[in-house]
Design a protein around this motif. Sequence first.
Motif, mmCIF file in Angstrom:
data_model
loop_
_atom_site.group_PDB
_atom_site.id
_atom_site.type_symbol
_atom_site.label_atom_id
_atom_site.label_comp_id
_atom_site.label_asym_id
_atom_site.label_seq_id
_atom_site.Cartn_x
_atom_site.Cartn_y
_atom_site.Cartn_z
ATOM 1 N N UNK A 120 0.806 -1.225 0.000
ATOM 2 C CA UNK A 120 0.000 0.000 0.000
ATOM 3 C C UNK A 120 0.830 1.262 0.000
ATOM 4 N N UNK A 121 0.415 2.228 0.812
ATOM 5 C CA UNK A 121 1.039 3.547 0.839
ATOM 6 C C UNK A 121 1.508 3.877 2.248
ATOM 7 N N UNK A 122 2.719 4.401 2.353
ATOM 8 C CA UNK A 122 3.255 4.868 3.628
ATOM 9 C C UNK A 122 3.368 6.384 3.562
ATOM 10 N N UNK A 123 2.660 7.053 4.469
ATOM 11 C CA UNK A 123 2.659 8.516 4.513
ATOM 12 C C UNK A 123 3.573 8.992 5.633
ATOM 13 N N UNK A 124 4.655 9.651 5.269
ATOM 14 C CA UNK A 124 5.634 10.160 6.229
ATOM 15 C C UNK A 124 5.377 11.647 6.451
ATOM 16 N N UNK A 125 4.601 11.956 7.477
ATOM 17 C CA UNK A 125 4.230 13.341 7.745
ATOM 18 C C UNK A 125 5.344 14.043 8.522
ATOM 19 N N UNK A 126 5.457 15.357 8.293
ATOM 20 C CA UNK A 126 6.481 16.185 8.945
ATOM 21 C C UNK A 126 7.863 15.550 8.792
ATOM 22 N N UNK A 127 8.208 15.214 7.546
ATOM 23 C CA UNK A 127 9.485 14.565 7.262
ATOM 24 C C UNK A 127 10.659 15.452 7.643
ATOM 25 N N UNK A 128 10.447 16.773 7.681
ATOM 26 C CA UNK A 128 11.517 17.693 8.058
ATOM 27 C C UNK A 128 11.965 17.546 9.491
ATOM 28 N N UNK A 138 16.852 23.499 5.407
ATOM 29 C CA UNK A 138 17.349 22.444 6.290
ATOM 30 C C UNK A 138 18.569 21.759 5.680
ATOM 31 N N UNK A 139 18.578 21.613 4.355
ATOM 32 C CA UNK A 139 19.734 21.021 3.680
ATOM 33 C C UNK A 139 20.954 21.922 3.844
ATOM 34 N N UNK A 140 20.773 23.224 3.675
ATOM 35 C CA UNK A 140 21.873 24.169 3.847
ATOM 36 C C UNK A 140 22.423 24.130 5.267
ATOM 37 N N UNK A 141 21.531 23.930 6.240
ATOM 38 C CA UNK A 141 21.952 23.886 7.642
ATOM 39 C C UNK A 141 22.502 22.518 8.044
ATOM 40 N N UNK A 142 22.502 21.568 7.121
ATOM 41 C CA UNK A 142 23.013 20.240 7.427
ATOM 42 C C UNK A 142 22.062 19.404 8.261
ATOM 43 N N UNK A 143 20.738 19.729 8.219
ATOM 44 C CA UNK A 143 19.763 19.009 9.021
ATOM 45 C C UNK A 143 18.860 18.104 8.192
#
Length: 481
Positions: free
Chosen positions: A236-244, A289-294
């Motif tokens: 099925x489907x896996x929903x990853x909420x607030x992935x950040x 977040x990528x720029x901050x290394x997170x």
Amino acid sequence: MGVTGTILVVDDDPAICVVVGEALRRQGHRVKTAASIRERSVLMESFAPDVLITDVMLPDGDGLDGVAEILATRPDLNVIILSAQNTLNTAIRATEKGAFEYLPKPFDLNELTRAVADALGTRQSAEEPEGDVGLPHDGLPLVGRSPAMQEVYRTIARVLSNDLSILVLGESGTGKELVAEAIHSLGQRRTKPFVAINMAAIPRELIEAELFGYEKGAFTGAHARTAGKFEQAQGGTLFLDEIGDMPMEAQTRLLRVLQSGEVTTVGGSKPVRVNVRIIAATNKDLSLLIEDGRFRQDLYYRLNVVPIALPALRERREDVILLARHFLERAAQEGLPRKALADDAAQLLMTYHWPGNVRELQNLMQRLSVLSRENVITGDILRHMLPMDAVPADYAAPTDQLAHAVRDWAKRQLGVGLGQPNRALHDDLLAVVEPILLQEVLASVDGNQIRAAGLLGINRNTLRKKLTDYGLDPMQLRLND
């Protein structure tokens, strides 16, 4: 000049046929028009178009009916659907029928001509469409007819037939999980599980165990082997909420799972093959977040195959009243007292900035259903429910503003014209107000005089006479080109 071809335009609005037809002819295409399904059928045989542009609401039926059958006999034909029924349902139906493109009304004329150019440039043999496969159209979770939501609907329609990873972007309360649920329930995996997990709601040290499962004895309290969300969503489907909000170490392991298609439980050694569609969502700017290394850039690219940006409610104000009444109706279906929304309350809702977006509006409507003693929710009732700074103290509904403006105008005219008994103030007022009303109504329906007359409550001949008297040209108020 690009590729030219033969185009059949089907719409019962003569203005649309004229405008679209002329625009396409200027680009070198051969164009014919029809106003009904019957005329369309005749011209499909005699004219044999390369591209069919058809409205949905036609005098003798649904313009989508028969499209699948046409494509079955003409797989090289590309169909562009136009519709004023700007709902997710219409977008999905258009895609199911095999449409090349779906454009909600009012549409941008340049966008339509580009769609025609794309259709002619990509004419390849298509597989026979499956037709209507009986997807569950009723009770769809997304509500809204604004232009901003149309792009969302069109993107959803395009991803239903594949398993590409989706990244849903939007502020809190915009309905990101509803988008994920719609994609799952309308797509190929609808008979399998839909599993959601909120990264922000799980302690960092438990995220990997929740996602990938754990073996008995892997940590204190692990009394038995437990399947993680990936295994629970199998097929099925896996929903990853607030992935950040996912920790970096969990991001690394998630990336490995997405690359290999296998998960290993916490404390385990034997990988388990998983087959799930991934839909992720966030209210954060992942590039920052990528720029901050997170946040891992390679994981971002894995998740962001098809981005869907959900608009904030303040960016789709034309949907506020539709949503409010939808939530009141839903509350009544759930057993709460049925409430109606007065016009001044509706206007008041439109002035609010909705920092909590659709979720805030839904909560407000549910609260009003429970707490309001009145059957009709007025502006005064609503004012007490909204934050103190939400609405200016001197707010007046547009009808009140209009009444004040007319009163002031009348007083000024009477002040200087009492000695002129034959001044015809009524005609003077109409000469100011009526042209504005006619222009706005015609603009709202793209110059369609039949629909405009219906909204105004007058017959079409009366409308035509008024347009002539005021020197108004409905063709200048047509499509947004």
